[in-house]
Design a protein around this motif. Structure first.
Motif, PDB file in Angstrom:
ATOM      1  N   ILE A  37      46.482 -62.324   5.370  1.00 37.46           N
ATOM      2  CA  ILE A  37      47.794 -62.102   4.202  1.00 37.46           C
ATOM      3  C   ILE A  37      46.381 -60.637   3.905  1.00 37.46           C
ATOM      4  O   ILE A  37      45.611 -60.008   4.633  1.00 37.46           O
ATOM      5  CB  ILE A  37      47.205 -62.016   3.268  1.00 37.46           C
ATOM      6  N   PHE A  38      47.618 -59.280   3.502  1.00 38.98           N
ATOM      7  CA  PHE A  38      46.942 -58.109   3.135  1.00 38.98           C
ATOM      8  C   PHE A  38      46.812 -57.683   2.084  1.00 38.98           C
ATOM      9  O   PHE A  38      47.474 -58.950   0.949  1.00 38.98           O
ATOM     10  CB  PHE A  38      49.296 -57.133   3.084  1.00 38.98           C
ATOM     11  N   ASP A  39      45.367 -57.419   2.132  1.00 37.78           N
ATOM     12  CA  ASP A  39      44.541 -57.925   0.639  1.00 37.78           C
ATOM     13  C   ASP A  39      44.236 -56.122   0.765  1.00 37.78           C
ATOM     14  O   ASP A  39      43.195 -55.658   1.453  1.00 37.78           O
ATOM     15  CB  ASP A  39      43.790 -58.654   1.088  1.00 37.78           C
ATOM     16  N   THR A  40      45.264 -55.385  -0.090  1.00 34.80           N
ATOM     17  CA  THR A  40      44.751 -53.860  -0.278  1.00 34.80           C
ATOM     18  C   THR A  40      43.194 -53.719  -0.957  1.00 34.80           C
ATOM     19  O   THR A  40      42.933 -52.997  -0.314  1.00 34.80           O
ATOM     20  CB  THR A  40      45.081 -53.364  -1.878  1.00 34.80           C
ATOM     21  N   ASP A  41      41.942 -54.379  -1.553  1.00 30.08           N
ATOM     22  CA  ASP A  41      40.926 -54.370  -1.107  1.00 30.08           C
ATOM     23  C   ASP A  41      40.121 -54.616  -0.427  1.00 30.08           C
ATOM     24  O   ASP A  41      38.595 -53.257   0.031  1.00 30.08           O
ATOM     25  CB  ASP A  41      40.088 -55.379  -2.465  1.00 30.08           C
ATOM     26  N   LYS A  42      40.559 -55.460   0.278  1.00 32.34           N
ATOM     27  CA  LYS A  42      39.923 -54.850   1.560  1.00 32.34           C
ATOM     28  C   LYS A  42      40.266 -53.655   2.740  1.00 32.34           C
ATOM     29  O   LYS A  42      39.445 -53.436   3.140  1.00 32.34           O
ATOM     30  CB  LYS A  42      40.392 -56.455   2.598  1.00 32.34           C
ATOM     31  N   TYR A  43      41.099 -53.124   2.771  1.00 35.23           N
ATOM     32  CA  TYR A  43      41.724 -52.457   3.355  1.00 35.23           C
ATOM     33  C   TYR A  43      40.940 -50.880   2.919  1.00 35.23           C
ATOM     34  O   TYR A  43      40.421 -49.972   3.356  1.00 35.23           O
ATOM     35  CB  TYR A  43      43.354 -51.949   3.636  1.00 35.23           C
ATOM     36  N   VAL A  44      41.312 -51.327   1.168  1.00 32.91           N
ATOM     37  CA  VAL A  44      40.853 -50.019   0.507  1.00 32.91           C
ATOM     38  C   VAL A  44      38.949 -49.523   0.940  1.00 32.91           C
ATOM     39  O   VAL A  44      38.392 -48.148   1.559  1.00 32.91           O
ATOM     40  CB  VAL A  44      40.278 -49.744  -0.924  1.00 32.91           C
ATOM     41  N   ALA A  45      38.642 -50.567   1.086  1.00 32.22           N
ATOM     42  CA  ALA A  45      36.991 -50.778   1.973  1.00 32.22           C
ATOM     43  C   ALA A  45      37.001 -50.166   3.333  1.00 32.22           C
ATOM     44  O   ALA A  45      35.866 -49.321   3.972  1.00 32.22           O
ATOM     45  CB  ALA A  45      36.215 -52.252   1.732  1.00 32.22           C
ATOM     46  N   ASP A  46      37.681 -50.582   4.072  1.00 32.90           N
ATOM     47  CA  ASP A  46      38.281 -50.030   5.581  1.00 32.90           C
ATOM     48  C   ASP A  46      38.669 -47.868   4.907  1.00 32.90           C
ATOM     49  O   ASP A  46      37.873 -47.866   6.024  1.00 32.90           O
ATOM     50  CB  ASP A  46      39.328 -50.473   5.817  1.00 32.90           C
ATOM     51  N   ALA A  47      39.079 -48.209   3.930  1.00 37.32           N
ATOM     52  CA  ALA A  47      39.517 -46.646   4.153  1.00 37.32           C
ATOM     53  C   ALA A  47      38.085 -45.641   4.431  1.00 37.32           C
ATOM     54  O   ALA A  47      38.028 -44.507   4.380  1.00 37.32           O
ATOM     55  CB  ALA A  47      40.545 -46.367   3.282  1.00 37.32           C
ATOM     56  N   ARG A  48      37.440 -46.578   2.685  1.00 38.42           N
ATOM     57  CA  ARG A  48      36.110 -45.986   2.293  1.00 38.42           C
ATOM     58  C   ARG A  48      35.452 -45.208   3.706  1.00 38.42           C
ATOM     59  O   ARG A  48      34.332 -44.833   3.852  1.00 38.42           O
ATOM     60  CB  ARG A  48      35.368 -46.762   1.230  1.00 38.42           C
ATOM     61  N   GLU A  49      35.661 -47.092   4.828  1.00 40.38           N
ATOM     62  CA  GLU A  49      34.183 -46.897   5.791  1.00 40.38           C
ATOM     63  C   GLU A  49      35.290 -45.521   6.646  1.00 40.38           C
ATOM     64  O   GLU A  49      34.152 -44.646   7.687  1.00 40.38           O
ATOM     65  CB  GLU A  49      34.561 -47.900   6.932  1.00 40.38           C
ATOM     66  N   ALA A  50      36.089 -45.665   6.824  1.00 37.39           N
ATOM     67  CA  ALA A  50      36.283 -44.509   7.928  1.00 37.39           C
ATOM     68  C   ALA A  50      36.438 -42.547   7.371  1.00 37.39           C
ATOM     69  O   ALA A  50      36.072 -42.084   7.933  1.00 37.39           O
ATOM     70  CB  ALA A  50      37.578 -44.579   7.379  1.00 37.39           C
ATOM     71  N   LEU A  51      36.439 -42.865   6.005  1.00 38.40           N
ATOM     72  CA  LEU A  51      35.965 -41.317   5.905  1.00 38.40           C
ATOM     73  C   LEU A  51      34.012 -41.144   6.002  1.00 38.40           C
ATOM     74  O   LEU A  51      33.562 -40.497   5.733  1.00 38.40           O
ATOM     75  CB  LEU A  51      36.314 -41.048   3.842  1.00 38.40           C
ATOM     76  N   ARG A  52      33.965 -42.075   5.298  1.00 38.60           N
ATOM     77  CA  ARG A  52      32.473 -41.831   5.757  1.00 38.60           C
ATOM     78  C   ARG A  52      31.669 -42.022   6.696  1.00 38.60           C
ATOM     79  O   ARG A  52      31.227 -40.699   7.358  1.00 38.60           O
ATOM     80  CB  ARG A  52      31.689 -43.435   5.360  1.00 38.60           C
ATOM     81  N   ALA A  53      32.495 -42.695   8.196  1.00 29.10           N
ATOM     82  CA  ALA A  53      32.059 -42.145   9.587  1.00 29.10           C
ATOM     83  C   ALA A  53      32.845 -40.818   9.494  1.00 29.10           C
ATOM     84  O   ALA A  53      31.688 -39.773  10.391  1.00 29.10           O
ATOM     85  CB  ALA A  53      32.570 -42.985  10.097  1.00 29.10           C
ATOM     86  N   MET A  54      33.912 -40.299   9.504  1.00 28.58           N
ATOM     87  CA  MET A  54      34.256 -38.956   9.480  1.00 28.58           C
ATOM     88  C   MET A  54      33.851 -37.760   9.010  1.00 28.58           C
ATOM     89  O   MET A  54      32.653 -36.781   8.972  1.00 28.58           O
ATOM     90  CB  MET A  54      35.560 -38.700   9.081  1.00 28.58           C
ATOM     91  N   ALA A  55      32.909 -38.084   7.343  1.00 29.60           N
ATOM     92  CA  ALA A  55      31.960 -37.218   6.282  1.00 29.60           C
ATOM     93  C   ALA A  55      30.582 -37.068   7.556  1.00 29.60           C
ATOM     94  O   ALA A  55      30.022 -36.373   7.271  1.00 29.60           O
ATOM     95  CB  ALA A  55      31.401 -38.051   5.467  1.00 29.60           C
ATOM     96  N   GLU A  56      30.188 -37.892   8.087  1.00 30.27           N
ATOM     97  CA  GLU A  56      28.913 -37.889   9.282  1.00 30.27           C
ATOM     98  C   GLU A  56      29.042 -37.148   9.796  1.00 30.27           C
ATOM     99  O   GLU A  56      27.819 -36.989  10.249  1.00 30.27           O
ATOM    100  CB  GLU A  56      28.915 -39.654   9.047  1.00 30.27           C
ATOM    101  N   GLU A  57      29.637 -37.454  10.964  1.00 32.77           N
ATOM    102  CA  GLU A  57      30.559 -36.332  11.989  1.00 32.77           C
ATOM    103  C   GLU A  57      30.097 -35.240  11.220  1.00 32.77           C
ATOM    104  O   GLU A  57      30.095 -34.196  12.117  1.00 32.77           O
ATOM    105  CB  GLU A  57      31.697 -37.215  12.602  1.00 32.77           C
ATOM    106  N   SER A  58      30.889 -34.966  10.646  1.00 38.98           N
ATOM    107  CA  SER A  58      30.877 -32.861   9.971  1.00 38.98           C
ATOM    108  C   SER A  58      29.400 -33.037   9.611  1.00 38.98           C
ATOM    109  O   SER A  58      29.016 -31.523  10.213  1.00 38.98           O
ATOM    110  CB  SER A  58      31.930 -33.144   8.719  1.00 38.98           C
ATOM    111  N   GLU A  59      28.613 -33.844   9.339  1.00 38.11           N
ATOM    112  CA  GLU A  59      27.736 -33.422   8.448  1.00 38.11           C
ATOM    113  C   GLU A  59      26.365 -33.320  10.095  1.00 38.11           C
ATOM    114  O   GLU A  59      25.927 -32.238   9.866  1.00 38.11           O
ATOM    115  CB  GLU A  59      26.635 -35.079   7.433  1.00 38.11           C
ATOM    116  N   GLU A  60      26.905 -34.182  11.023  1.00 38.27           N
ATOM    117  CA  GLU A  60      26.251 -34.017  12.246  1.00 38.27           C
ATOM    118  C   GLU A  60      26.288 -32.489  12.706  1.00 38.27           C
ATOM    119  O   GLU A  60      25.415 -31.849  13.692  1.00 38.27           O
ATOM    120  CB  GLU A  60      26.381 -34.991  12.852  1.00 38.27           C
TER     121      GLU A  60
END
Length: 192
Positions: A37-60
């Motif tokens: 089922i579509f759970d906004t909170d689960k996908y908010v966590a996915d969005a946060r994780e995707a942004l974190r990975a890209m932030a780490e990539e920019s820091e690298e």
């Protein structure tokens, strides 16, 4: 400063588009492939994780640019390749490192912005639904088409008939043989 701010804004826009695409794919897999089922909170966590990975990539990238800048300082000979930086490249490397730092900082800010994360999720949900709607529409148009509506019907008929004979009927025959073999009575002599 205008060029740096523009580059940071562009980097953040690209990163949020990538996060939206990642979340859209998670939505498609989670709701269709895994029958969830579509759970906004689960996908908010996915969005946060995707942004974190890209932030780490920019820091690298920033760390690598700083190292390249330090190595380039004081080198005045001709470069031997594209990434063989010299003293004249130091200013550009500093600007690029600053841009990468700015992108990473903005992405980290977005990670803490619940409204921005929910916007990414909602846009990803809309994109996922658009993909599903488009695929259904295309399948219904193609599979529901009558021969008189298909301009290529006559031209492609022979290829379809050949595929039916060589692929579909062979597969059906194989399935029927396997089914018959499974339903055969077992030989009592072999059971001993």
């Amino acid at each position: 400063m205008g060029r740096t701010a523009d580059a940071i804004a562009e980097g953040v826009a690209i990163a949020t588009a990538a996060a939206r695409l990642a979340v859209k794919n998670h939505i498609l897999i989670g709701t269709i492939a895994e029958n969830g089922i579509f759970d906004t909170d689960k996908y908010v966590a996915d969005a946060r994780e995707a942004l974190r990975a890209m932030a780490e990539e920019s820091e690298e990238v920033e760390r690598n640019l700083v190292a390249l800048r330090k190595r380039a300082r004081g080198r005045h000979s001709d470069p031997s390749g594209t990434h063989d930086y010299r003293d004249r490249d130091v200013r550009n490397l500093r600007r690029r490192a600053k841009q990468s730092h700015g992108v990473a900082s903005k992405l980290r800010e977005l990670m803490d912005d619940e409204a921005a994360l929910r916007t990414i999720v909602e846009e990803a949900r809309a994109g996922a639904w658009a993909d599903v709607r488009h695929n259904l529409d295309r399948r219904l148009r193609v599979e529901g088409m009558r021969p008189d509506q298909d301009p290529d019907y006559d031209r492609m008929r022979e290829a379809r008939m050949q595929a039916l004979r060589l692929v579909d009927l062979q597969a059906l025959s194989s399935q029927q043989r396997a089914k018959a073999k499974r339903n055969e009575p077992k030989d009592p002599d072999q059971a001993e």
